[in-house]
Design a protein around this motif. Structure first.
Motif, PDB file in Angstrom:
ATOM      1  N   TYR A  73      -4.260 -62.263 -25.741  1.00 57.54           N
ATOM      2  CA  TYR A  73      -5.510 -62.711 -25.028  1.00 57.54           C
ATOM      3  C   TYR A  73      -4.835 -63.317 -24.303  1.00 57.54           C
ATOM      4  O   TYR A  73      -5.415 -64.586 -24.026  1.00 57.54           O
ATOM      5  CB  TYR A  73      -5.952 -63.089 -26.286  1.00 57.54           C
ATOM      6  CG  TYR A  73      -5.670 -63.861 -27.217  1.00 57.54           C
ATOM      7  CD1 TYR A  73      -5.723 -65.399 -26.622  1.00 57.54           C
ATOM      8  CD2 TYR A  73      -4.313 -63.772 -27.646  1.00 57.54           C
ATOM      9  CE1 TYR A  73      -4.949 -66.704 -27.486  1.00 57.54           C
ATOM     10  CE2 TYR A  73      -3.382 -64.689 -28.801  1.00 57.54           C
ATOM     11  CZ  TYR A  73      -4.355 -66.017 -27.947  1.00 57.54           C
ATOM     12  OH  TYR A  73      -3.515 -66.886 -29.347  1.00 57.54           O
ATOM     13  N   PRO A 100     -10.692 -58.022 -24.319  1.00 57.72           N
ATOM     14  CA  PRO A 100      -9.945 -57.084 -24.311  1.00 57.72           C
ATOM     15  C   PRO A 100      -8.747 -57.224 -23.443  1.00 57.72           C
ATOM     16  O   PRO A 100      -9.025 -57.279 -22.568  1.00 57.72           O
ATOM     17  CB  PRO A 100     -10.331 -55.740 -24.257  1.00 57.72           C
ATOM     18  CG  PRO A 100     -11.856 -56.072 -24.798  1.00 57.72           C
ATOM     19  CD  PRO A 100     -12.079 -57.726 -23.801  1.00 57.72           C
ATOM     20  N   THR A 101      -7.630 -57.219 -23.670  1.00 60.54           N
ATOM     21  CA  THR A 101      -6.540 -57.200 -22.604  1.00 60.54           C
ATOM     22  C   THR A 101      -6.376 -56.323 -22.042  1.00 60.54           C
ATOM     23  O   THR A 101      -6.655 -55.006 -22.478  1.00 60.54           O
ATOM     24  CB  THR A 101      -5.004 -57.808 -23.636  1.00 60.54           C
ATOM     25  OG1 THR A 101      -4.258 -57.543 -22.467  1.00 60.54           O
ATOM     26  CG2 THR A 101      -4.868 -56.751 -24.337  1.00 60.54           C
ATOM     27  N   THR A 102      -5.869 -56.867 -20.564  1.00 53.70           N
ATOM     28  CA  THR A 102      -5.889 -55.332 -19.717  1.00 53.70           C
ATOM     29  C   THR A 102      -4.295 -54.896 -19.551  1.00 53.70           C
ATOM     30  O   THR A 102      -3.793 -54.123 -18.960  1.00 53.70           O
ATOM     31  CB  THR A 102      -6.179 -56.003 -18.144  1.00 53.70           C
ATOM     32  OG1 THR A 102      -5.559 -57.261 -17.937  1.00 53.70           O
ATOM     33  CG2 THR A 102      -7.595 -56.414 -18.786  1.00 53.70           C
ATOM     34  N   ILE A 107      -0.850 -53.318 -20.434  1.00 54.35           N
ATOM     35  CA  ILE A 107      -0.292 -52.569 -21.616  1.00 54.35           C
ATOM     36  C   ILE A 107       0.306 -52.823 -22.293  1.00 54.35           C
ATOM     37  O   ILE A 107      -0.322 -51.965 -23.451  1.00 54.35           O
ATOM     38  CB  ILE A 107       0.514 -51.220 -20.090  1.00 54.35           C
ATOM     39  CG1 ILE A 107      -0.527 -50.946 -18.824  1.00 54.35           C
ATOM     40  CG2 ILE A 107       0.113 -49.785 -21.417  1.00 54.35           C
ATOM     41  CD1 ILE A 107       0.243 -50.251 -17.681  1.00 54.35           C
ATOM     42  N   ARG A 129      -2.222 -53.729 -25.280  1.00 56.02           N
ATOM     43  CA  ARG A 129      -2.831 -52.916 -25.766  1.00 56.02           C
ATOM     44  C   ARG A 129      -3.050 -52.297 -26.452  1.00 56.02           C
ATOM     45  O   ARG A 129      -3.438 -51.557 -27.769  1.00 56.02           O
ATOM     46  CB  ARG A 129      -3.997 -52.343 -24.325  1.00 56.02           C
ATOM     47  CG  ARG A 129      -4.780 -52.786 -24.156  1.00 56.02           C
ATOM     48  CD  ARG A 129      -5.040 -52.021 -21.922  1.00 56.02           C
ATOM     49  NE  ARG A 129      -5.144 -50.513 -21.983  1.00 56.02           N
ATOM     50  CZ  ARG A 129      -5.375 -50.116 -20.820  1.00 56.02           C
ATOM     51  NH1 ARG A 129      -5.035 -50.360 -19.877  1.00 56.02           N
ATOM     52  NH2 ARG A 129      -5.697 -48.469 -21.018  1.00 56.02           N
ATOM     53  N   SER A 183      -1.917 -54.220 -29.571  1.00 55.72           N
ATOM     54  CA  SER A 183      -3.592 -54.344 -30.404  1.00 55.72           C
ATOM     55  C   SER A 183      -3.755 -53.715 -31.238  1.00 55.72           C
ATOM     56  O   SER A 183      -4.361 -53.306 -31.865  1.00 55.72           O
ATOM     57  CB  SER A 183      -4.832 -54.544 -29.861  1.00 55.72           C
ATOM     58  OG  SER A 183      -4.344 -55.829 -28.415  1.00 55.72           O
ATOM     59  N   LYS A 184      -3.594 -52.129 -30.805  1.00 57.10           N
ATOM     60  CA  LYS A 184      -3.926 -50.580 -31.384  1.00 57.10           C
ATOM     61  C   LYS A 184      -2.737 -50.567 -33.213  1.00 57.10           C
ATOM     62  O   LYS A 184      -3.112 -50.481 -33.676  1.00 57.10           O
ATOM     63  CB  LYS A 184      -3.560 -49.584 -30.656  1.00 57.10           C
ATOM     64  CG  LYS A 184      -4.575 -49.279 -29.880  1.00 57.10           C
ATOM     65  CD  LYS A 184      -3.993 -48.595 -29.037  1.00 57.10           C
ATOM     66  CE  LYS A 184      -5.359 -48.852 -27.940  1.00 57.10           C
ATOM     67  NZ  LYS A 184      -4.723 -47.711 -26.911  1.00 57.10           N
ATOM     68  N   TYR A 194      -6.898 -45.110 -33.364  1.00 58.74           N
ATOM     69  CA  TYR A 194      -6.099 -45.755 -32.547  1.00 58.74           C
ATOM     70  C   TYR A 194      -4.511 -44.913 -32.926  1.00 58.74           C
ATOM     71  O   TYR A 194      -3.756 -44.804 -32.665  1.00 58.74           O
ATOM     72  CB  TYR A 194      -5.377 -47.145 -33.173  1.00 58.74           C
ATOM     73  CG  TYR A 194      -6.623 -47.975 -32.762  1.00 58.74           C
ATOM     74  CD1 TYR A 194      -7.738 -47.573 -30.992  1.00 58.74           C
ATOM     75  CD2 TYR A 194      -6.880 -49.122 -33.126  1.00 58.74           C
ATOM     76  CE1 TYR A 194      -7.810 -48.272 -30.331  1.00 58.74           C
ATOM     77  CE2 TYR A 194      -7.528 -50.412 -32.398  1.00 58.74           C
ATOM     78  CZ  TYR A 194      -8.169 -50.203 -30.907  1.00 58.74           C
ATOM     79  OH  TYR A 194      -8.851 -50.597 -30.425  1.00 58.74           O
ATOM     80  N   GLU A 234     -11.057 -45.843 -23.194  1.00 53.41           N
ATOM     81  CA  GLU A 234     -10.895 -45.605 -24.412  1.00 53.41           C
ATOM     82  C   GLU A 234     -10.683 -46.643 -25.025  1.00 53.41           C
ATOM     83  O   GLU A 234     -11.620 -47.744 -24.600  1.00 53.41           O
ATOM     84  CB  GLU A 234      -9.288 -46.647 -23.311  1.00 53.41           C
ATOM     85  CG  GLU A 234      -8.244 -46.819 -24.897  1.00 53.41           C
ATOM     86  CD  GLU A 234      -6.859 -47.371 -23.964  1.00 53.41           C
ATOM     87  OE1 GLU A 234      -6.281 -48.331 -24.399  1.00 53.41           O
ATOM     88  OE2 GLU A 234      -6.777 -47.883 -22.209  1.00 53.41           O
ATOM     89  N   LEU A 236     -11.415 -50.246 -26.860  1.00 54.27           N
ATOM     90  CA  LEU A 236     -10.477 -52.167 -26.929  1.00 54.27           C
ATOM     91  C   LEU A 236     -11.095 -52.869 -27.268  1.00 54.27           C
ATOM     92  O   LEU A 236     -12.890 -52.729 -27.518  1.00 54.27           O
ATOM     93  CB  LEU A 236     -10.750 -52.210 -25.357  1.00 54.27           C
ATOM     94  CG  LEU A 236      -9.506 -51.314 -24.402  1.00 54.27           C
ATOM     95  CD1 LEU A 236      -9.786 -51.803 -23.081  1.00 54.27           C
ATOM     96  CD2 LEU A 236      -8.636 -50.524 -25.214  1.00 54.27           C
ATOM     97  N   SER A 239     -11.107 -56.820 -28.300  1.00 52.55           N
ATOM     98  CA  SER A 239     -10.404 -58.250 -27.989  1.00 52.55           C
ATOM     99  C   SER A 239     -10.289 -58.714 -29.531  1.00 52.55           C
ATOM    100  O   SER A 239     -10.296 -58.067 -30.676  1.00 52.55           O
ATOM    101  CB  SER A 239     -11.581 -59.417 -27.620  1.00 52.55           C
ATOM    102  OG  SER A 239     -12.453 -59.749 -28.582  1.00 52.55           O
TER     103      SER A 239
END
Length: 357
Positions: A182, A189-191, A193, A196, A199-200, A300, A324, A326, A328
């Protein structure tokens, strides 16, 4: 050495600081923790088949013959470091059979998977708890959730404690990796890579462990009340022979019960498991919500978060096919909280109905 007379005497003298009453046969890990607690304090007796009411009155209910307590005890001893010798046997009390374990005080500290347990009056506690610290400038909600988890560990089944400790590890990871999970804000949601992907993984992990809890608690219920295991369901000889003993088969059987849930059918899982259904915790709205959480995990795990038509059947918000999905950190925490609060309600109901503590 027969300890029948000792057991009768210590119950009569009400030396409760040296006695742990359990109405049912606990899992081997839980039993190992109790043995460790007595060995590291002043010694004592673990009496299985006796229920102690909140008023302090004890009720001899007996221990079922359907499971062999000796097997669970042997597995518990294998978890101790260093291993110790104890006395254990079935004892007849009020015309009912109970199982008694006598633990002597140890000259060296006895641990269970690296944790040292001791007695504080009539309860067990961890003498060397692992301390979790969080960043001073981190997401405050993480600390709040962790504090609630610590409270919920009290008077919980071993299945629930195992789940909550895993959830605390996830919270620690989120707290430590702010820059990739974050970087802008907890609501965005984070950009990144890697963020992401992580997070999944974290989301899938705590949903997977929710399923593991359900399997573990079914196992505890089966140990507590073997009659709940008996059914006309067919099993193969190979399935039985692949298990070392009856307890291993019960664990295997409990895990098999999760197949419908893992395929996304919460209603099917509840319908086939009266032990859970009869607790009336999984209401229709809760089943629908858990179904949605499982669908996110499935997306996911199997589609790397890329939305398909099946996923759109469960979610009505503005989502597009082949984009996708996503979340947060704030949303992830929402869902983690939802599951551990659900587990809290379920665990309390299980403890009360099956006298697990």
């Amino acid at each position: 050495m027969d300890i029948t007379q000792e057991v009768s005497q210590i119950i009569e003298e009400r030396e409760e600081q040296k006695i742990e009453y359990r109405a049912v046969l606990p899992p081997s890990r839980n039993l190992a923790q109790l043995i460790s607690g007595f060995a590291n304090t002043e010694g004592g007796y673990i009496l299985l088949g006796i229920y102690q009411h909140s008023s302090g009155r004890i009720e001899v209910i007996g221990l079922s013959n359907d499971f062999h307590a000796n097997s669970i005890t042997h597995k518990a001893l294998d978890l101790l470091t260093p291993q110790i010798s104890i006395l254990y046997q079935y004892v007849s009390l009020n015309d009912k059979k109970i199982y008694a374990i006598k633990v002597e005080k140890s000259e060296t500290l006895i641990s269970v998977e690296g944790k040292i347990y001791k007695r504080d009056g009539i309860s067990n506690y961890i003498f060397n708890p692992s301390e979790t610290t969080f960043n001073l400038n981190g997401y405050k909600r993480i600390k709040e959730i962790n504090s609630r988890i610590e409270i919920q560990k009290l008077n919980a089944t071993s299945s629930k404690i195992k789940l909550l400790e895993h959830y605390q590890s996830i919270l620690k990871i989120i707290d430590d990796l702010k820059t990739i999970l974050y970087p802008e804000d907890v609501t965005i949601p984070t950009t990144n890579i890697e963020g992401r992907i992580l997070s999944k993984i974290l989301y899938s992990s705590f949903v997977d462990n929710f399923e593991t809890y359900l399997s573990d608690i079914l196992y505890e219920i089966y140990l507590a009340n073997p009659l709940t295991l008996k059914s006309k369901e067919l099993v193969t000889i190979e399935e039985v022979l692949n298990c070392i003993d009856l307890q291993e088969f019960v664990k295997y059987y409990a895990k098999q019960k999760l197949l419908k849930l893992q395929k996304g059918s919460v209603k099917g899982f509840i319908k086939e498991n009266n032990q859970i259904k009869d607790l009336n915790v999984f209401t229709e709205p809760i089943q629908q919500e858990v179904e949605k959480l499982l669908q996110i995990r499935h997306l996911y795990s199997h589609r790397n978060g890329i939305i398909d038509e099946k996923f759109l059947q469960y979610f009505t918000e503005n989502l597009s096919l082949n984009t996708e999905y996503l979340m947060s950190v704030s949303e992830i925490c929402d869902k983690l909280e939802y599951l551990f609060e659900l587990v809290h309600k379920l665990d309390i109901s299980v403890v009360i109905k099956y006298k697990l503590l």
